[in-house]
Design a protein around this motif. Structure first.
Motif, PDB file in Angstrom:
ATOM      1  N   LYS A   7       0.844  -1.204   0.000  1.00 14.14           N
ATOM      2  CA  LYS A   7       0.000   0.000   0.000  1.00 14.14           C
ATOM      3  C   LYS A   7       0.879   1.253   0.000  1.00 14.14           C
ATOM      4  O   LYS A   7       0.596   2.229  -0.715  1.00 14.14           O
ATOM      5  CB  LYS A   7      -0.917  -0.016   1.214  1.00 14.14           C
ATOM      6  N   GLU A   8       1.967   1.230   0.771  1.00  9.71           N
ATOM      7  CA  GLU A   8       2.893   2.365   0.807  1.00  9.71           C
ATOM      8  C   GLU A   8       3.485   2.632  -0.577  1.00  9.71           C
ATOM      9  O   GLU A   8       3.538   3.769  -1.042  1.00  9.71           O
ATOM     10  CB  GLU A   8       4.036   2.081   1.792  1.00  9.71           C
ATOM     11  N   ILE A   9       3.940   1.550  -1.236  1.00  7.64           N
ATOM     12  CA  ILE A   9       4.571   1.713  -2.551  1.00  7.64           C
ATOM     13  C   ILE A   9       3.551   2.167  -3.586  1.00  7.64           C
ATOM     14  O   ILE A   9       3.860   2.953  -4.486  1.00  7.64           O
ATOM     15  CB  ILE A   9       5.253   0.404  -2.992  1.00  7.64           C
ATOM     16  N   THR A  10       2.314   1.673  -3.450  1.00  8.41           N
ATOM     17  CA  THR A  10       1.244   2.117  -4.352  1.00  8.41           C
ATOM     18  C   THR A  10       0.980   3.608  -4.174  1.00  8.41           C
ATOM     19  O   THR A  10       0.857   4.352  -5.157  1.00  8.41           O
ATOM     20  CB  THR A  10      -0.054   1.317  -4.083  1.00  8.41           C
ATOM     21  N   GLU A  11       0.921   4.056  -2.939  1.00  8.66           N
ATOM     22  CA  GLU A  11       0.660   5.473  -2.657  1.00  8.66           C
ATOM     23  C   GLU A  11       1.812   6.368  -3.099  1.00  8.66           C
ATOM     24  O   GLU A  11       1.608   7.548  -3.403  1.00  8.66           O
ATOM     25  CB  GLU A  11       0.372   5.652  -1.162  1.00  8.66           C
ATOM     26  N   GLU A  12       3.023   5.810  -3.145  1.00  2.15           N
ATOM     27  CA  GLU A  12       4.164   6.560  -3.670  1.00  2.15           C
ATOM     28  C   GLU A  12       4.084   6.714  -5.188  1.00  2.15           C
ATOM     29  O   GLU A  12       4.810   7.502  -5.783  1.00  2.15           O
ATOM     30  CB  GLU A  12       5.478   5.846  -3.307  1.00  2.15           C
ATOM     31  N   GLY A  13       3.217   5.920  -5.826  1.00  6.64           N
ATOM     32  CA  GLY A  13       3.014   6.005  -7.268  1.00  6.64           C
ATOM     33  C   GLY A  13       3.899   5.096  -8.095  1.00  6.64           C
ATOM     34  O   GLY A  13       3.930   5.198  -9.325  1.00  6.64           O
ATOM     35  N   TYR A  14       4.607   4.149  -7.430  1.00  8.02           N
ATOM     36  CA  TYR A  14       5.563   3.303  -8.153  1.00  8.02           C
ATOM     37  C   TYR A  14       4.971   1.978  -8.628  1.00  8.02           C
ATOM     38  O   TYR A  14       5.534   1.340  -9.519  1.00  8.02           O
ATOM     39  CB  TYR A  14       6.791   3.032  -7.278  1.00  8.02           C
TER      40      TYR A  14
END
Length: 203
Positions: A46-53
Protein backbone atom coordinates in the motif's frame (compact mmCIF):
# COMPACT_ATOMS: atom_id res chain seq x y z
CA UNK A 1 21.40 2.11 8.57
CA UNK A 2 18.60 4.69 9.12
CA UNK A 3 15.08 3.25 9.03
CA UNK A 4 14.07 5.46 6.09
CA UNK A 5 17.02 4.15 4.01
CA UNK A 6 16.17 0.53 4.84
CA UNK A 7 12.58 1.19 3.83
CA UNK A 8 13.68 2.77 0.54
CA UNK A 9 15.95 -0.17 -0.26
CA UNK A 10 13.18 -2.68 0.49
CA UNK A 11 10.76 -0.78 -1.74
CA UNK A 12 13.27 -0.69 -4.61
CA UNK A 13 13.99 -4.42 -4.19
CA UNK A 14 10.26 -5.10 -4.60
CA UNK A 15 10.18 -2.90 -7.71
CA UNK A 16 13.11 -4.84 -9.21
CA UNK A 17 11.29 -8.11 -8.55
CA UNK A 18 8.17 -6.79 -10.27
CA UNK A 19 10.33 -5.75 -13.22
CA UNK A 20 11.51 -9.36 -13.50
CA UNK A 21 8.17 -11.06 -12.86
CA UNK A 22 5.91 -8.68 -14.79
CA UNK A 23 2.87 -9.27 -12.58
CA UNK A 24 2.75 -10.57 -9.02
CA UNK A 25 0.32 -11.20 -6.20
CA UNK A 26 0.83 -10.07 -2.62
CA UNK A 27 1.68 -13.66 -1.73
CA UNK A 28 4.42 -13.84 -4.38
CA UNK A 29 6.04 -10.66 -3.07
CA UNK A 30 5.52 -11.64 0.57
CA UNK A 31 7.32 -14.94 0.08
CA UNK A 32 10.14 -13.60 -2.09
CA UNK A 33 10.96 -10.65 0.18
CA UNK A 34 10.08 -12.16 3.57
CA UNK A 35 7.54 -9.44 4.31
CA UNK A 36 6.13 -11.22 7.36
CA UNK A 37 2.41 -11.63 7.87
CA UNK A 38 -0.29 -10.79 5.36
CA UNK A 39 -1.21 -7.50 7.05
CA UNK A 40 2.39 -6.32 7.03
CA UNK A 41 2.83 -7.28 3.36
CA UNK A 42 -0.36 -5.44 2.46
CA UNK A 43 0.83 -2.35 4.39
CA UNK A 44 4.16 -2.29 2.54
CA UNK A 45 2.54 -2.69 -0.89
CA UNK A 46 0.00 0.00 0.00
CA UNK A 47 2.89 2.37 0.81
CA UNK A 48 4.57 1.71 -2.55
CA UNK A 49 1.24 2.12 -4.35
CA UNK A 50 0.66 5.47 -2.66
CA UNK A 51 4.16 6.56 -3.67
CA UNK A 52 3.01 6.01 -7.27
CA UNK A 53 5.56 3.30 -8.15
CA UNK A 54 3.21 0.35 -8.49
CA UNK A 55 -0.42 -0.16 -9.41
CA UNK A 56 -2.79 -3.08 -9.19
CA UNK A 57 -5.90 -4.58 -10.69
CA UNK A 58 -8.25 -6.80 -8.80
CA UNK A 59 -9.01 -10.30 -10.03
CA UNK A 60 -9.56 -12.86 -7.27
CA UNK A 61 -6.89 -10.79 -5.49
CA UNK A 62 -4.75 -7.73 -6.16
CA UNK A 63 -2.32 -8.18 -9.06
CA UNK A 64 0.58 -5.72 -8.84
CA UNK A 65 2.75 -4.29 -11.62
CA UNK A 66 5.01 -1.28 -12.17
CA UNK A 67 3.89 2.19 -13.14
CA UNK A 68 5.88 4.44 -15.47
CA UNK A 69 7.32 6.17 -12.37
CA UNK A 70 8.30 2.83 -10.87
CA UNK A 71 10.15 1.81 -14.05
CA UNK A 72 11.94 5.17 -14.15
CA UNK A 73 13.04 4.87 -10.51
CA UNK A 74 14.84 1.57 -11.12
CA UNK A 75 15.99 2.43 -14.66
CA UNK A 76 13.87 -0.17 -16.45
CA UNK A 77 12.91 0.17 -20.10
CA UNK A 78 10.62 -2.87 -19.94
CA UNK A 79 7.02 -1.70 -20.28
CA UNK A 80 4.42 -4.13 -18.97
CA UNK A 81 0.80 -3.64 -20.02
CA UNK A 82 -2.20 -5.51 -18.69
CA UNK A 83 -3.14 -8.19 -21.21
CA UNK A 84 -4.69 -11.62 -21.62
CA UNK A 85 -1.37 -13.25 -20.69
CA UNK A 86 -1.63 -12.27 -17.01
CA UNK A 87 -2.92 -15.67 -15.80
CA UNK A 88 -0.05 -17.41 -17.60
CA UNK A 89 2.53 -15.09 -16.00
CA UNK A 90 1.01 -15.56 -12.55
CA UNK A 91 1.14 -19.35 -12.93
CA UNK A 92 4.80 -19.12 -13.89
CA UNK A 93 5.44 -16.98 -10.82
CA UNK A 94 3.58 -19.49 -8.64
CA UNK A 95 6.04 -22.13 -9.81
CA UNK A 96 9.03 -19.80 -9.36
CA UNK A 97 8.08 -19.35 -5.70
CA UNK A 98 7.24 -23.05 -5.27
CA UNK A 99 10.72 -24.02 -6.52
CA UNK A 100 12.42 -21.67 -4.06
CA UNK A 101 13.11 -18.74 -6.43
CA UNK A 102 16.16 -20.15 -8.31
CA UNK A 103 18.91 -17.50 -8.61
CA UNK A 104 19.46 -17.77 -12.37
CA UNK A 105 15.82 -18.18 -13.41
CA UNK A 106 15.23 -16.56 -16.82
CA UNK A 107 11.78 -15.97 -18.28
CA UNK A 108 11.21 -16.91 -21.93
CA UNK A 109 14.88 -17.17 -22.99
CA UNK A 110 15.78 -18.00 -26.58
CA UNK A 111 17.46 -21.42 -26.58
CA UNK A 112 19.49 -22.65 -29.56
CA UNK A 113 21.14 -26.04 -29.84
CA UNK A 114 23.25 -27.01 -32.82
CA UNK A 115 24.23 -30.62 -33.36
CA UNK A 116 25.47 -32.93 -36.09
CA UNK A 117 22.98 -35.33 -37.60
CA UNK A 118 24.57 -37.57 -40.20
CA UNK A 119 26.73 -35.41 -42.45
CA UNK A 120 24.90 -32.16 -41.77
CA UNK A 121 24.41 -29.84 -38.84
CA UNK A 122 20.95 -29.24 -37.50
CA UNK A 123 19.76 -26.44 -35.23
CA UNK A 124 16.87 -26.47 -32.82
CA UNK A 125 15.63 -23.11 -31.61
CA UNK A 126 12.83 -22.71 -29.09
CA UNK A 127 11.66 -20.49 -26.26
CA UNK A 128 10.58 -22.24 -23.04
CA UNK A 129 8.47 -20.34 -20.51
CA UNK A 130 11.52 -20.26 -18.23
CA UNK A 131 14.95 -21.80 -17.78
CA UNK A 132 17.32 -22.18 -14.84
CA UNK A 133 20.45 -24.11 -13.88
CA UNK A 134 20.63 -25.89 -10.52
CA UNK A 135 22.73 -28.69 -9.05
CA UNK A 136 24.49 -29.27 -12.37
CA UNK A 137 21.24 -29.71 -14.28
CA UNK A 138 19.58 -27.50 -16.90
CA UNK A 139 15.87 -27.08 -16.16
CA UNK A 140 13.30 -26.05 -18.76
CA UNK A 141 9.89 -24.85 -17.59
CA UNK A 142 6.60 -25.10 -19.47
CA UNK A 143 3.36 -23.61 -18.14
CA UNK A 144 0.25 -25.53 -19.18
CA UNK A 145 -2.44 -22.89 -18.74
CA UNK A 146 -4.71 -22.55 -21.79
CA UNK A 147 -2.73 -24.32 -24.50
CA UNK A 148 -4.01 -27.48 -26.15
CA UNK A 149 -2.73 -30.95 -25.37
CA UNK A 150 -1.60 -31.13 -29.01
CA UNK A 151 0.69 -28.15 -28.35
CA UNK A 152 2.04 -29.83 -25.21
CA UNK A 153 2.81 -33.00 -27.19
CA UNK A 154 4.60 -30.92 -29.82
CA UNK A 155 6.81 -29.41 -27.12
CA UNK A 156 7.51 -32.80 -25.60
CA UNK A 157 8.46 -34.19 -29.01
CA UNK A 158 10.96 -31.36 -29.40
CA UNK A 159 12.55 -32.10 -26.02
CA UNK A 160 12.69 -35.82 -26.88
CA UNK A 161 14.42 -34.97 -30.17
CA UNK A 162 17.23 -32.96 -28.63
CA UNK A 163 17.67 -34.93 -25.36
CA UNK A 164 20.59 -37.15 -26.48
CA UNK A 165 22.40 -34.27 -28.22
CA UNK A 166 21.93 -32.12 -25.14
CA UNK A 167 23.53 -34.81 -22.96
CA UNK A 168 26.48 -35.02 -25.37
CA UNK A 169 26.95 -31.25 -25.25
CA UNK A 170 26.43 -30.57 -21.53
CA UNK A 171 27.20 -33.96 -19.97
CA UNK A 172 23.90 -33.90 -18.11
CA UNK A 173 20.31 -34.76 -18.88
CA UNK A 174 17.92 -31.81 -19.03
CA UNK A 175 14.99 -31.77 -16.64
CA UNK A 176 11.64 -30.68 -18.06
CA UNK A 177 9.19 -29.14 -15.60
CA UNK A 178 5.52 -28.76 -16.50
CA UNK A 179 3.05 -26.87 -14.33
CA UNK A 180 -0.58 -27.72 -15.01
CA UNK A 181 -4.04 -27.19 -13.52
CA UNK A 182 -5.66 -30.63 -13.69
CA UNK A 183 -4.84 -34.16 -12.60
CA UNK A 184 -5.94 -35.44 -16.02
CA UNK A 185 -3.40 -33.18 -17.77
CA UNK A 186 -0.74 -34.21 -15.26
CA UNK A 187 -1.40 -37.89 -16.04
CA UNK A 188 -1.43 -37.35 -19.83
CA UNK A 189 1.81 -35.36 -19.78
CA UNK A 190 3.56 -38.11 -17.82
CA UNK A 191 2.25 -40.72 -20.28
CA UNK A 192 3.89 -38.81 -23.16
CA UNK A 193 7.30 -38.39 -21.56
CA UNK A 194 9.03 -41.40 -23.19
CA UNK A 195 12.69 -41.21 -22.05
CA UNK A 196 12.55 -37.64 -20.72
CA UNK A 197 13.49 -36.61 -17.20
CA UNK A 198 10.22 -34.82 -16.49
CA UNK A 199 8.28 -33.69 -13.47
CA UNK A 200 4.72 -32.33 -13.63
CA UNK A 201 3.56 -30.09 -10.79
CA UNK A 202 -0.15 -29.63 -10.17
CA UNK A 203 -1.45 -26.16 -9.30
Amino acid sequence: MPQTEKKKQRHEAILLTLDELGFATKEHLRMIHNLGGHKNAYRILKEITEEGYIQFKRLQENIYYLTKEGRELIGSSKEIKWNQNVDHVLMRNDLYVLLGCPDNWKNEPQVKLQFKKGLTYKEISFRPDARFYQDGIHHFVEIDNTQSMAENKKKLKQYIEFRDYFIDEFRSEPKIIFFTKSELRQKRLLECRENLNIIVYLK
